[in-house]
Scaffold this active site. Structure first.
Site, PDB file in Angstrom:
ATOM      1  N   ARG A 251     -46.080  59.546  11.525  1.00 46.58           N
ATOM      2  CA  ARG A 251     -47.252  58.846  12.104  1.00 46.58           C
ATOM      3  C   ARG A 251     -48.391  59.006  11.742  1.00 46.58           C
ATOM      4  O   ARG A 251     -48.844  60.253  12.014  1.00 46.58           O
ATOM      5  CB  ARG A 251     -47.311  57.714  13.550  1.00 46.58           C
TER       6      ARG A 251
ATOM      7  N   HIS B  52     -46.095  55.858   2.095  1.00 46.57           N
ATOM      8  CA  HIS B  52     -44.838  55.823   3.112  1.00 46.57           C
ATOM      9  C   HIS B  52     -43.480  55.707   3.136  1.00 46.57           C
ATOM     10  O   HIS B  52     -43.006  54.616   3.056  1.00 46.57           O
ATOM     11  CB  HIS B  52     -45.181  54.269   4.335  1.00 46.57           C
TER      12      HIS B  52
HETATM   13  P1  NDP Z   1     -36.729  61.092  18.022  1.00 42.70           P
HETATM   14  O1  NDP Z   1     -36.817  60.002  18.729  1.00 42.70           O
HETATM   15  O2  NDP Z   1     -34.757  60.636  17.924  1.00 42.70           O
HETATM   16  O3  NDP Z   1     -36.845  62.854  17.744  1.00 42.70           O
HETATM   17  C1  NDP Z   1     -38.023  62.918  18.026  1.00 42.70           C
HETATM   18  C2  NDP Z   1     -38.113  64.312  18.666  1.00 42.70           C
HETATM   19  O4  NDP Z   1     -39.455  64.209  19.029  1.00 42.70           O
HETATM   20  C3  NDP Z   1     -37.280  65.416  19.851  1.00 42.70           C
HETATM   21  O5  NDP Z   1     -36.357  65.425  19.941  1.00 42.70           O
HETATM   22  C4  NDP Z   1     -37.551  64.457  20.936  1.00 42.70           C
HETATM   23  O6  NDP Z   1     -37.451  65.794  22.066  1.00 42.70           O
HETATM   24  C5  NDP Z   1     -39.662  65.232  20.219  1.00 42.70           C
HETATM   25  N1  NDP Z   1     -40.527  64.965  20.963  1.00 42.70           N
HETATM   26  C6  NDP Z   1     -40.801  63.558  21.984  1.00 42.70           C
HETATM   27  N2  NDP Z   1     -41.758  63.716  22.034  1.00 42.70           N
HETATM   28  C7  NDP Z   1     -42.085  65.070  22.505  1.00 42.70           C
HETATM   29  C8  NDP Z   1     -43.662  66.003  23.505  1.00 42.70           C
HETATM   30  N3  NDP Z   1     -43.963  64.804  24.216  1.00 42.70           N
HETATM   31  N4  NDP Z   1     -43.473  67.194  22.443  1.00 42.70           N
HETATM   32  C9  NDP Z   1     -42.091  67.440  22.373  1.00 42.70           C
HETATM   33  N5  NDP Z   1     -42.090  66.893  21.769  1.00 42.70           N
HETATM   34  C10 NDP Z   1     -41.106  65.304  22.012  1.00 42.70           C
HETATM   35  O7  NDP Z   1     -36.829  60.088  16.546  1.00 42.70           O
HETATM   36  P2  NDP Z   1     -36.964  59.959  14.940  1.00 42.70           P
HETATM   37  O8  NDP Z   1     -36.104  61.513  14.200  1.00 42.70           O
HETATM   38  O9  NDP Z   1     -35.436  58.911  14.470  1.00 42.70           O
HETATM   39  O10 NDP Z   1     -37.619  59.535  14.276  1.00 42.70           O
HETATM   40  C11 NDP Z   1     -38.985  60.703  14.559  1.00 42.70           C
HETATM   41  C12 NDP Z   1     -40.318  60.178  14.121  1.00 42.70           C
HETATM   42  O11 NDP Z   1     -39.763  59.637  12.491  1.00 42.70           O
HETATM   43  C13 NDP Z   1     -40.689  58.723  13.916  1.00 42.70           C
HETATM   44  O12 NDP Z   1     -41.033  57.854  15.347  1.00 42.70           O
HETATM   45  C14 NDP Z   1     -40.829  57.726  13.426  1.00 42.70           C
HETATM   46  O13 NDP Z   1     -42.524  57.890  13.469  1.00 42.70           O
HETATM   47  C15 NDP Z   1     -40.716  58.277  12.339  1.00 42.70           C
HETATM   48  N6  NDP Z   1     -40.049  58.208  10.568  1.00 42.70           N
HETATM   49  C16 NDP Z   1     -41.286  57.879   9.633  1.00 42.70           C
HETATM   50  C17 NDP Z   1     -40.201  57.315   8.085  1.00 42.70           C
HETATM   51  C18 NDP Z   1     -41.046  57.079   7.038  1.00 42.70           C
HETATM   52  O14 NDP Z   1     -39.940  56.969   5.812  1.00 42.70           O
HETATM   53  N7  NDP Z   1     -42.162  57.894   7.355  1.00 42.70           N
HETATM   54  C19 NDP Z   1     -39.085  57.094   8.315  1.00 42.70           C
HETATM   55  C20 NDP Z   1     -38.076  56.950   9.869  1.00 42.70           C
HETATM   56  C21 NDP Z   1     -39.074  57.461  10.949  1.00 42.70           C
HETATM   57  P3  NDP Z   1     -36.434  65.719  23.749  1.00 42.70           P
HETATM   58  O15 NDP Z   1     -35.210  65.405  22.172  1.00 42.70           O
HETATM   59  O16 NDP Z   1     -35.867  67.084  24.058  1.00 42.70           O
HETATM   60  O17 NDP Z   1     -36.322  64.037  23.407  1.00 42.70           O
HETATM   61  C1  OXD Z   2     -39.555  54.256  10.608  1.00 44.54           C
HETATM   62  C2  OXD Z   2     -40.447  54.104   9.083  1.00 44.54           C
HETATM   63  O1  OXD Z   2     -39.967  54.232  11.438  1.00 44.54           O
HETATM   64  O2  OXD Z   2     -40.244  53.569   7.924  1.00 44.54           O
HETATM   65  O3  OXD Z   2     -38.134  54.189  10.214  1.00 44.54           O
HETATM   66  O4  OXD Z   2     -42.239  54.869   9.152  1.00 44.54           O
END
Ligand code: NDP
Ligand code: OXD
Length: 316
Positions: free
Chosen positions: A231, A279
């Site tokens: 993000r 994006h």
């Molecule tokens: P998940 O919820 O599956 O994974 C999030 C990861 O981040 C987990 O490993 C979590 O740790 C870790 N995390 C969260 N908070 C913290 C913290 N404070 N400190 C350390 N680690 C942390 O999310 P996704 O992988 O599915 O997606 C990630 C992000 O990617 C989405 O939220 C979105 O913003 C972005 N995205 C962007 C897209 C694009 O086209 N640009 C498309 C899709 C997504 P733990 O496992 O220990 O909980």
């Molecule tokens: C998502 C994105 O969060 O596309 O899936 O950014």
């Protein structure tokens, strides 16, 4: 495609996704589905489920019989920012194999472009310059991934399969074969100290907003590269520009921005050390992800536990 014979009503509300792309696979998998598209919702009391991306604030609160909210995106920060979001209705984020594969492809594309210096060779080509640059093997490159969830984990595995030296960071401990898994505040410092290239795949929460800032950049090896596909608000944009000016950061590949679309007068556009995409790292594809929504509705109607329900306290 799974077939589900339930009669139910789904409201689709997204300013950016095409309802027609979703109507076909959803109706194919659920022939009894009453598929409504915002703003033509009919009687709000008819709506059982909502499938949304950045809906108008207040829309979801106006649906009195809503049983679950399905996010079209993996990140739910925009939904959670709506103070009227009903707190007694489960919010399900998008987890889909196509979404994961798309992100891994995008991350690997840009890691490999950095690794094999494609920008430098394009510049040399423009100058008709035949000049081999020093090259390294992937196993001589240290990559750090912030976030080891659905997306970070898959990208880490694929980069490790390409023989990069990969470490990842998460909130709670993880084990991924071939990947050094670190967690918590001490884990972050250790990851940064070894990351020539840092990829951000964290969710946007109060704990992660602004995490890509001057203090973090100073902990990376000098001349590191940044990739942000998570993000825009993870990044303090002025700190990145300053770190690039000072040489602490060599450059960045950015898919997400604080303001989207990126304003025409934004300094990122004209900086040759910043690579921009609009994006598109991994859009949710209806032909892959519709089955996830159908399965969610099937589970809800059968009284089974929903998968990938957002923990609103954690913020992801
Ligand atoms: P998940 O919820 O599956 O994974 C999030 C990861 O981040 C987990 O490993 C979590 O740790 C870790 N995390 C969260 N908070 C913290 C913290 N404070 N400190 C350390 N680690 C942390 O999310 P996704 O992988 O599915 O997606 C990630 C992000 O990617 C989405 O939220 C979105 O913003 C972005 N995205 C962007 C897209 C694009 O086209 N640009 C498309 C899709 C997504 P733990 O496992 O220990 O909980
Ligand atoms: C998502 C994105 O969060 O596309 O899936 O950014």
């Amino acid at each position: 495609m799974i077939l589900c014979r339930l009669m139910t009503t789904l409201l689709f509300a997204s300013a950016t996704d095409d309802a027609a792309d979703w109507a076909a696979p959803l109706k194919e998998g659920m022939p009894g589905l009453d598929f409504r598209v915002w703003p033509d919702i009919g009687d709000p009391a008819d709506i059982d489920y909502a499938l949304v991306w950045k809906p108008e604030p207040g829309l979801l609160a106006s649906l009195p019989r809503l049983k679950a909210i399905f996010s079209l995106g993996a990140g739910v920060d925009a939904l959670l920012a709506d103070p009227t979001l009903p707190d007694d209705v489960p919010l399900v984020r998008m987890v889909d194999r196509g979404l994961t594969e798309g992100m891994t492809e995008w991350v690997c594309t840009h890691v490999l472009a950095w690794h094999r210096q494609t920008a430098a060779y394009r510049e040399q080509q423009a100058a008709r310059l035949w000049r081999p640059l020093p090259e390294k093997l992937a196993r001589e490159r240290r990559i750090g991934i912030l976030g080891l969830g659905e997306l970070g984990r898959d990208a880490a595995r694929m980069l490790a399969a390409l023989r990069f030296d990969v470490a990842g960071w998460s909130r709670t401990p993880k084990e991924i074969p071939g990947v050094l898994c670190l967690h918590g505040p001490e884990g972050l410092d250790a990851l940064l100290a070894r990351s020539e290239l840092l990829v951000c795949l964290l969710p946007l929460t109060p704990a992660t907003e602004g995490i890509l800032n001057a203090e973090l950049f100073a902990k990376l090896p000098r001349g590191a590269w940044l990739i942000n596909a998570a993000r825009g608000r993870h990044l303090v944009e002025a700190d990145l520009l300053a770190a690039i000016r000072s040489g602490q950061i060599a450059g960045a590949t950015l898919d997400v921005f604080t303001t989207e679309p990126l304003p025409a007068d934004h300094p990122f556009w004209s900086d040759p050390r910043i690579v921009i995409s609009p994006h598109v790292a991994s859009p949710t594809l209806a032909r892959s992800a519709a089955a996830r929504v159908i399965e969610g509705i099937r589970r809800a109607e059968a009284g089974e536990a929903l998968q990938h329900v957002v923990d609103r306290r954690r913020g992801y």
